[in-house]
Design an enzyme around this catalytic site. Structure first.
Site, PDB file in Angstrom:
ATOM      1  N   HIS A   1     -11.402  -2.628   3.580  1.00  0.00           N
ATOM      2  CA  HIS A   1     -11.997  -2.460   4.878  1.00  0.00           C
ATOM      3  C   HIS A   1     -12.158  -1.272   5.146  1.00  0.00           C
ATOM      4  CE1 HIS A   1      -8.204  -0.389   2.867  1.00  0.00           C
ATOM      5  NE2 HIS A   1      -7.995  -0.075   3.886  1.00  0.00           N
ATOM      6  N   ASP A   2     -12.619  -0.779   4.062  1.00  0.00           N
ATOM      7  CA  ASP A   2     -13.638   0.741   4.348  1.00  0.00           C
ATOM      8  C   ASP A   2     -14.943   0.538   4.179  1.00  0.00           C
ATOM      9  OD1 ASP A   2     -11.601   1.876   5.068  1.00  0.00           O
ATOM     10  OD2 ASP A   2     -10.265   2.349   2.266  1.00  0.00           O
TER      11      ASP A   2
ATOM     12  N   ASP B   1       1.239  -1.081   0.136  1.00  0.00           N
ATOM     13  CA  ASP B   1      -0.152   0.339  -0.310  1.00  0.00           C
ATOM     14  C   ASP B   1       0.732   0.626  -0.151  1.00  0.00           C
ATOM     15  OD1 ASP B   1      -2.201   1.591   0.281  1.00  0.00           O
ATOM     16  OD2 ASP B   1      -3.510  -0.275   1.512  1.00  0.00           O
TER      17      ASP B   1
ATOM     18  N   ASP C   1      -3.046   4.514  -2.077  1.00  0.00           N
ATOM     19  CA  ASP C   1      -4.465   5.152  -1.353  1.00  0.00           C
ATOM     20  C   ASP C   1      -4.355   6.726  -2.011  1.00  0.00           C
ATOM     21  OD1 ASP C   1      -5.378   5.368   1.199  1.00  0.00           O
ATOM     22  OD2 ASP C   1      -4.580   6.929   1.536  1.00  0.00           O
TER      23      ASP C   1
ATOM     24  N   GLU D   1      -6.189   3.471  -5.476  1.00  0.00           N
ATOM     25  CA  GLU D   1      -7.257   3.583  -4.934  1.00  0.00           C
ATOM     26  C   GLU D   1      -8.123   5.026  -5.512  1.00  0.00           C
ATOM     27  OE1 GLU D   1      -9.785   4.080  -0.275  1.00  0.00           O
ATOM     28  OE2 GLU D   1      -7.759   5.232  -1.528  1.00  0.00           O
TER      29      GLU D   1
HETATM   30  C1  GLC Z   1      -8.365   5.260   2.287  1.00  0.00           C
HETATM   31  C2  GLC Z   1      -8.343   3.883   2.730  1.00  0.00           C
HETATM   32  C3  GLC Z   1      -8.734   4.065   4.259  1.00  0.00           C
HETATM   33  C4  GLC Z   1      -7.586   5.974   5.336  1.00  0.00           C
HETATM   34  C5  GLC Z   1      -7.689   6.533   4.549  1.00  0.00           C
HETATM   35  C6  GLC Z   1      -6.834   7.919   4.609  1.00  0.00           C
HETATM   36  O1  GLC Z   1      -9.446   5.360   1.604  1.00  0.00           O
HETATM   37  O2  GLC Z   1      -8.586   3.327   2.574  1.00  0.00           O
HETATM   38  O3  GLC Z   1      -8.907   3.391   5.200  1.00  0.00           O
HETATM   39  O4  GLC Z   1      -8.520   6.097   6.244  1.00  0.00           O
HETATM   40  O5  GLC Z   1      -7.331   6.855   2.288  1.00  0.00           O
HETATM   41  O6  GLC Z   1      -5.743   7.287   4.234  1.00  0.00           O
END
Ligand code: GLC
Ligand code: MG
Length: 538
Positions: free
Chosen positions: A328-329, A102, A204, A267
């Protein structure tokens, strides 16, 4: 379809996301770690996945559980050592698994030495590595931008009398991606890991990297629904998805391309039409901008058919699609669609055209666990309580067996375990021929055997009532997928298309080899894959 270039691993393979805190603890501290993951590689190999992506494992104060990084090139002691990482990487490769990390380039931890320097004085050389602005004339924040985790996105810093910008927590200051030194520094971080042999990155919040150079106010969102998280009151017109981000994406890709066969995933939470811009001009951007459409799709045949068609239609020429069912979100798929439909969802994910990503535990049907207020760990839920944004419930420990703490740990885990773990665990589900886990294994194995599923074209057939029907065609073969998204049995009639063939797999796992002709009877919540009738052996 399918020249040699298409046979690359990230097109034909299946990705599996591991949330390291919750996969396997090896040192009895109730938190998962790298040695734990290494121990479970045989499980992943048996499942049949091709690549694992690890959520952040780097040094972090853990304000956002690793998405606030204070050292990009070191392993947090909670997860182990660099030697543990090297051993994991080597073992993964020995098991035939690719390993993705990541990359969190949008922001650092406030404790990162870069930010410590940056905030120390207005004329520090790293001042402009972050986004500092003077207060508005009334002393308030420089503009109206909102943090995704609640409140203003600006934090006032006493030391120098300016505000800094944070799209997420105040402990996660945003880097200034217009600054060439910031770019160069992160590209070096990437090279550090790529040289070690990691197979790529999931980046991310890729669409956040560049913000408006004039920091203009975001306009109100006319579609805001009360009860939704407060940051949705504004349209992020100026704070994300800026045209200049495409240059950065191309640069990230160029770094990855310095090494053979590596993968860049982004992402990106944007409407499909905007999402596909992240493939870049002439596909010079992300190989796979994550397609999260299924995470919020209404679970109806027609809605899904339209969504798939829309995605296929907006894909740039030559772009490779991908599908994500959980992460995970977002709430667990088994809770979004229910346990019965989770099997249908698995068949959908693994028969659509494009690289599938499985979130750990979805293959054993982990559900969104309700978290008592005093057990909340997620900072998003703490800052914005009660509107259902909490992410702890989809991050509970993997359920390996029926022993205390589910074989995840020898002590109370960092997040509670679901109380069904004595039944719903890997050991039990592996032993049961028709379990969800067995279905996942069968689907992945079938996908591997069938070039039409790996690389074939997608041909929509129909959305008839609750039934979604499509074909996958390629490699000299044609498969039909029929998914009953409803609880009632239905008979599918072959008026407009042929159903002729043989059932290769039903989500109930009890109909393989059955011949299909004029009609196809589906039970409630049943999906089937129909292949050509095999030639008789002469
Ligand atoms: C992304 C991650 C999330 C995190 C956010 C800030 O959306 O998937 O878990 O809280 O970024 O880094
Ligand atoms: Mg541990």
């Amino acid at each position: 379809m399918s020249d040699q270039a298409d046979m690359i691993w990230w097109k034909t393979g299946v990705i599996y996301q591991i949330y390291p805190r919750s996969f396997q603890d090896s040192d009895g501290d109730g938190v998962g770690d790298l040695r734990g993951i290494k121990r479970r590689l045989p499980y992943l190999r048996e499942l049949g996945v091709d690549a694992i992506w690890l959520s952040p494992i780097f040094v972090s104060p853990m304000a956002d559980f690793g998405y606030d990084i204070s050292d990009y090139t070191a392993i947090d002691p909670l997860f182990g050592t660099m030697a543990d990482f090297d051993a994991l990487l080597e073992a993964a490769h020995q098991h035939g698994l690719k390993l993705l990390l990541d990359l969190v380039p949008n922001h650092t931890s406030e404790q990162h030495p870069w930010f410590v320097e940056s905030r120390s004085s207005r004329d520090n050389p790293k001042r402009d590595w972050y986004l500092w602005r003077d207060p508005a004339p009334d002393g308030g924040p420089p503009n109206n931008w909102l943090s995704e985790f609640g409140g203003s996105a600006w934090h006032y810093d006493d030391t120098t009398g300016q505000y800094y910008y944070h799209a997420f927590l105040a402990q996660q200051p945003d880097l200034n991606w217009r600054h060439p030194q910031v770019r160069a520094a992160i590209y070096e971080v990437m090279r550090f890991w790529l040289r070690k042999g990691v197979d790529g990155f999931r980046v991310d919040v890729l669409w956040h990297l560049i913000k408006d150079s004039q920091f203009r106010d975001n306009p109100p969102n006319p579609d805001y629904q009360p009860g939704r998280p407060p940051h949705e009151q504004l349209q992020p017109l100026y704070s994300a998805d800026q045209p200049e981000v495409q240059q950065v994406v191309a640069e990230l890709r160029a770094v990855v391309d310095e090494f053979p066969d590596r993968l860049l995933i982004g992402e990106i939470y944007l409407p499909l039409e905007r999402l596909v811009a992240y493939y870049g001009i002439d596909l010079s951007g992300a190989h796979l901008p994550f397609n999260f459409a299924l995470l919020s799709a209404p679970w109806h045949a027609r809605a899904l058919a339209e969504l798939i068609d829309r995605y296929e239609a907006v894909l740039p020429q030559g772009a490779w699609p991908n599908w994500v069912l959980g992460n995970h979100d977002r709430p667990r798929v088994a809770s979004r669609v229910g346990a019965a439909q989770a099997r249908v969802a698995a068949m959908l994910l693994l028969t659509l055209r494009g690289t599938p990503t499985i979130y750990y535990g979805d293959e054993i049907g982990l559900r969104q666990l309700p978290i008592a207020p005093d057990q909340v760990r997620d900072p998003f839920e703490k800052n914005v309580p009660g509107v259902g944004v909490g992410r702890d419930g989809c991050r509970t420990p993997m359920q390996w067996d029926a022993s205390p703490f589910a074989g995840f740990s020898t002590v109370e885990p960092w997040l509670p375990l679901a109380d069904d773990y004595a039944q719903d665990n890997v050991v039990n589900l592996s032993a049961a021929d028709t379990s969800l886990l067995s279905l996942y294994r069968a689907l992945i194995a079938l996908r591997k055997r069938q070039p039409a599923l790996q690389l074939g074209d997608y041909q929509p057939l129909a959305a008839q009532g609750d039934v979604l029907l499509f074909r996958r065609v390629g490699g000299g073969s044609s498969l039909l997928v029929a998914l009953n998204l409803g609880a009632a049995p239905v008979a599918v009639l072959s008026e407009q298309f042929s159903l002729d063939g043989e059932i290769l797999l039903s989500t109930f796992m009890d109909r393989a080899g059955e011949r299909v002709g004029a009609t196809l009877d589906l039970r409630g919540d049943e999906g089937v894959i129909i292949g050509p009738v095999p030639d008789p052996i002469v």
